[in-house]
Design a protein around this motif. Structure first.
Motif, PDB file in Angstrom:
ATOM      1  N   GLY A 129       0.833  -1.208   0.000  1.00 35.87           N
ATOM      2  CA  GLY A 129       0.000   0.000   0.000  1.00 35.87           C
ATOM      3  C   GLY A 129       0.859   1.246   0.000  1.00 35.87           C
ATOM      4  N   GLU A 130       2.154   1.085   0.358  1.00 38.32           N
ATOM      5  CA  GLU A 130       3.062   2.239   0.324  1.00 38.32           C
ATOM      6  C   GLU A 130       3.813   2.267  -0.999  1.00 38.32           C
ATOM      7  N   VAL A 131       4.495   3.386  -1.258  1.00 38.09           N
ATOM      8  CA  VAL A 131       5.280   3.516  -2.498  1.00 38.09           C
ATOM      9  C   VAL A 131       6.725   3.863  -2.144  1.00 38.09           C
ATOM     10  N   PHE A 132       7.599   3.811  -3.141  1.00 40.20           N
ATOM     11  CA  PHE A 132       9.020   4.068  -2.906  1.00 40.20           C
ATOM     12  C   PHE A 132       9.357   5.538  -3.131  1.00 40.20           C
ATOM     13  N   ASP A 133      10.364   5.990  -2.365  1.00 45.47           N
ATOM     14  CA  ASP A 133      10.922   7.317  -2.573  1.00 45.47           C
ATOM     15  C   ASP A 133      12.124   7.128  -3.502  1.00 45.47           C
ATOM     16  N   PRO A 134      12.297   7.988  -4.531  1.00 48.19           N
ATOM     17  CA  PRO A 134      13.443   7.812  -5.428  1.00 48.19           C
ATOM     18  C   PRO A 134      14.769   7.717  -4.674  1.00 48.19           C
TER      19      PRO A 134
ATOM     20  N   HIS B  80       4.406  -0.030 -11.717  1.00 42.06           N
ATOM     21  CA  HIS B  80       3.827   1.321 -11.755  1.00 42.06           C
ATOM     22  C   HIS B  80       2.526   1.362 -10.970  1.00 42.06           C
ATOM     23  N   ALA B  81       1.635   0.418 -11.254  1.00 36.47           N
ATOM     24  CA  ALA B  81       0.316   0.387 -10.618  1.00 36.47           C
ATOM     25  C   ALA B  81       0.162  -0.988  -9.966  1.00 36.47           C
TER      26      ALA B  81
ATOM     27  N   LEU C 264       8.790   8.524 -11.300  1.00 35.48           N
ATOM     28  CA  LEU C 264       9.498   7.587 -12.183  1.00 35.48           C
ATOM     29  C   LEU C 264      10.618   8.229 -12.978  1.00 35.48           C
ATOM     30  N   ALA C 265      10.471   9.505 -13.344  1.00 35.43           N
ATOM     31  CA  ALA C 265      11.552  10.165 -14.091  1.00 35.43           C
ATOM     32  C   ALA C 265      12.792  10.255 -13.200  1.00 35.43           C
TER      33      ALA C 265
ATOM     34  N   ALA D  31       9.511  10.392 -21.892  1.00 33.58           N
ATOM     35  CA  ALA D  31       9.749  11.524 -20.995  1.00 33.58           C
ATOM     36  C   ALA D  31      10.333  11.035 -19.668  1.00 33.58           C
ATOM     37  N   TRP D  32       9.916   9.884 -19.201  1.00 32.45           N
ATOM     38  CA  TRP D  32      10.425   9.378 -17.925  1.00 32.45           C
ATOM     39  C   TRP D  32      11.760   8.646 -18.096  1.00 32.45           C
ATOM     40  N   GLY D  33      12.017   8.117 -19.283  1.00 32.95           N
ATOM     41  CA  GLY D  33      13.261   7.373 -19.501  1.00 32.95           C
ATOM     42  C   GLY D  33      13.154   5.905 -19.110  1.00 32.95           C
ATOM     43  N   ILE D  34      12.011   5.305 -19.386  1.00 37.22           N
ATOM     44  CA  ILE D  34      11.823   3.880 -19.070  1.00 37.22           C
ATOM     45  C   ILE D  34      12.493   3.034 -20.163  1.00 37.22           C
ATOM     46  N   ASP D  35      13.170   1.965 -19.769  1.00 35.54           N
ATOM     47  CA  ASP D  35      13.874   1.144 -20.763  1.00 35.54           C
ATOM     48  C   ASP D  35      13.020   0.025 -21.340  1.00 35.54           C
TER      49      ASP D  35
END
Ligand SMILES: Cc1ncc(COP(=O)(O)O)c(C=O)c1O
Length: 374
Positions: free
Chosen positions: A122-127, A146-147, A158-159, A189-193
């Motif tokens: 339920g939590e998300v990551f900090d860059p 992502h979801a 994500l960027a 724009a985000w740079g996803i590979d």
């Protein structure tokens, strides 16, 4: 049961408001009824070109290597991992739900040295967590969801995460199964590979195809492999030769599913990305307001809440399975049960693609109020 005297197949239609599959748009169903042609028929090869362009639009990318693999979302996941990982590679996986766990398990099977970055469900990551983890030990491949359909959390930043991963010499893979077509997925724009998805969520199609897009950087990494991709069926270099101008046979494409996907993607172009994202957001907000007005608690704080999938806490003393059964039997509405760590604790309500409609929200809220007696 006499297998030689079966009645016609006639399933009762359900309103699919669970974690997927989601309701299929009628135009997609119609497209799928078109005559099946051969997978090397020029008409079908043209459809592949059209599908690539449509997928580039939805993924918001110019990646040349943009296609589908045959199979559900997990096939997309498997394609990303199988093509990038060579035995002994360091892989870092963000695990804050069930699907991150699936990625980690899969990466081990391709011979990776897997490390996980964990967060409660339920939590998300900090860059910054990726900066710290990669400084301690670099990873060739980093994978994130992502979801997270198991928790209803949407990973932001994500960027920033992609920049950090690239600064440390890695590649970022993003699971977009429950986001593509319902909320912004900005691959370039985000740079996803590598980003992958599935057709049965926000794309309003049946399950069976997995869209995948690969950056130039990741494509070069695949081309430089020292070992063969450890999955014949999902070898992107071989599938690319089928989609490309040579059209070399690899496996028989599921023709009807491709008809459906083309139509599902055309519907997105017609609606417009921004309008579609706004629709998903508006209907999710209606749902959240209605659930809270009923006195129900939502599992994920609003800042990271996923518009396409909402997790609702099951009130104390309520039999969660009985509620789902009544919704299904009395109202023909499907919602999902909690998965893994959230089993028995939440219901999962999906408003995805064609399912994200105001009248569906109203119907579900009133059915739930009747069942719960609220
Ligand atoms: C985030 C996420 N990743 C991967 C998958 C796996 O997709 P599939 O079940 O279509 O193979 C799912 C399915 O729900 C998902 O929600």
């Amino acid at each position: 049961m006499d297998p030689f005297d079966l009645p016609d197949l006639d399933p009762v239609p359900r309103l699919l408001l669970g974690p997927g599959p989601s309701p299929v748009h009628p135009r997609v169903m119609r497209a799928m009824a078109a005559p099946v042609v051969g997978h090397l028929d020029p008409q079908f090869l043209q459809l592949l070109d059209e599908t690539r362009a449509l997928l580039q639009f939805v993924f918001q990318t110019r990646n040349e290597l943009t296609l589908t693999v045959s199979g559900t979302g997990t096939a997309g996941m498997e394609a990303a991992l199988a093509n990038l990982i060579e035995p002994g590679d360091a892989v870092l996986v963000g695990v804050n739900g069930y699907f991150g766990g699936r990625v980690a398990d899969m990466a081990v099977r391709y011979g990776a040295e897997v490390r996980t970055l964990e967060r409660p469900w339920g939590e998300v990551f900090d860059p910054a967590e990726f900066e710290t983890a990669l400084r301690q030990r670099p990873a060739r491949v980093v994978v994130l969801i992502h979801a997270e359909t198991s928790t209803g959390a949407l990973q932001p930043g994500l960027a920033d995460i992609a920049r950090i991963v690239h600064e440390h010499g890695g590649l970022l893979v993003l699971d977009c199964v429950t986001s593509l077509g319902g909320l912004p997925v900005e691959v370039d724009a985000w740079g996803i590979d590598i980003a992958y998805s599935g057709t049965q969520k926000c794309l309003a199609c049946p399950p069976g195809l997995a869209p995948v897009t690969v950056s130039t950087r990741a494509r070069q990494a695949i081309q430089r492999r020292k070992t063969k991709t450890a999955n014949w069926y999902l070898d992107l270099s071989a599938i690319e030769r089928y989609w490309g101008p040579e059209h070399v046979y690899h496996h028989t494409a599921p023709i009807s599913l491709h008809y459906g996907l083309r139509e599902g993607l055309r519907l997105i172009v017609g609606e417009g990305l921004e309008a579609r994202f706004a629709r998903h957001r508006a209907n999710a907000e209606r749902l959240w307001a209605g659930l809270e007005a009923m006195g129900l608690a939502l599992h994920v704080p609003v800042a990271h809440r996923l518009p396409s999938l909402t997790t609702v806490r099951v009130p104390v003393g309520v039999d969660e399975a009985a509620v789902r059964r009544r919704l299904l039997n009395d109202y023909h509405i499907e919602v999902g049960a909690g998965l893994g760590a959230l089993k028995g604790q939440v219901w999962r309500i999906g408003l995805m693609g064609y399912g994200s409609q105001r009248q569906n929200v109203t119907l579900l809220l009133s059915a739930l109020a009747e069942v719960l007696g609220r």
